[in-house]
Design an enzyme around this catalytic site. Sequence first.
Site, short mmCIF file in Angstrom:
data_model
loop_
_atom_site.label_atom_id
_atom_site.label_comp_id
_atom_site.label_asym_id
_atom_site.label_seq_id
_atom_site.Cartn_x
_atom_site.Cartn_y
_atom_site.Cartn_z
N ALA A 55 0.79 -1.20 0.02
CA ALA A 55 0.00 -0.04 -0.01
C ALA A 55 0.92 1.15 0.05
CB ALA A 55 -1.04 -0.03 1.15
N GLU A 56 1.94 1.25 0.87
CA GLU A 56 2.67 2.53 0.84
C GLU A 56 3.46 2.52 -0.40
OE1 GLU A 56 5.44 5.26 3.65
OE2 GLU A 56 4.26 3.55 4.55
N THR A 57 3.90 1.53 -1.08
CA THR A 57 4.56 1.61 -2.41
C THR A 57 3.65 2.40 -3.35
OG1 THR A 57 5.91 -0.22 -1.90
CG2 THR A 57 5.59 0.27 -4.36
N SER A 60 2.89 6.04 -2.48
CA SER A 60 4.23 7.15 -2.31
C SER A 60 4.28 7.41 -3.87
CB SER A 60 5.24 6.15 -1.88
OG SER A 60 5.26 6.27 -0.34
#
Length: 135
Positions: A55-57, A60
């Site tokens: 998710a953060e990938t 971001s």
Amino acid sequence: MTDANPILDTTGTLLERMGIVLEEMSPGRVTAHMPVAGNTQPYGLLHGGASAVLAETVGSVASALHAGKDRIAVGIELNCTHHRAAREGLVHAVATPVHLGGTLATYAITITDDSGALVCTCRLTCLLRERPPAS
């Protein structure tokens, strides 16, 4: 890394280690997939932290694309709700914008399994800053 798209070089990064493959990339939508195998906890289920990394990938990358080449995106808040387990195959993430501002970008991220069943929902907020000078 390239000056134009430093976020596209994943050599030696966590993305490479976890098998994350970026697919579609624009400020309005980033998609990626990741194998469940190798990203599990001892019960054989997809690790919640692996879902958070995926998710953060995507969030971001989307935030960095929105920020532009002269700025960077730094994650400041991530929350994840895990809805069901994934045991095999791939999980697929889609990030779409909730807010695209000048200093903050917030993305909603859904993670599904190969059958399309919802595995996890997330929200990521990134601070958009000027790119620091190269050292």
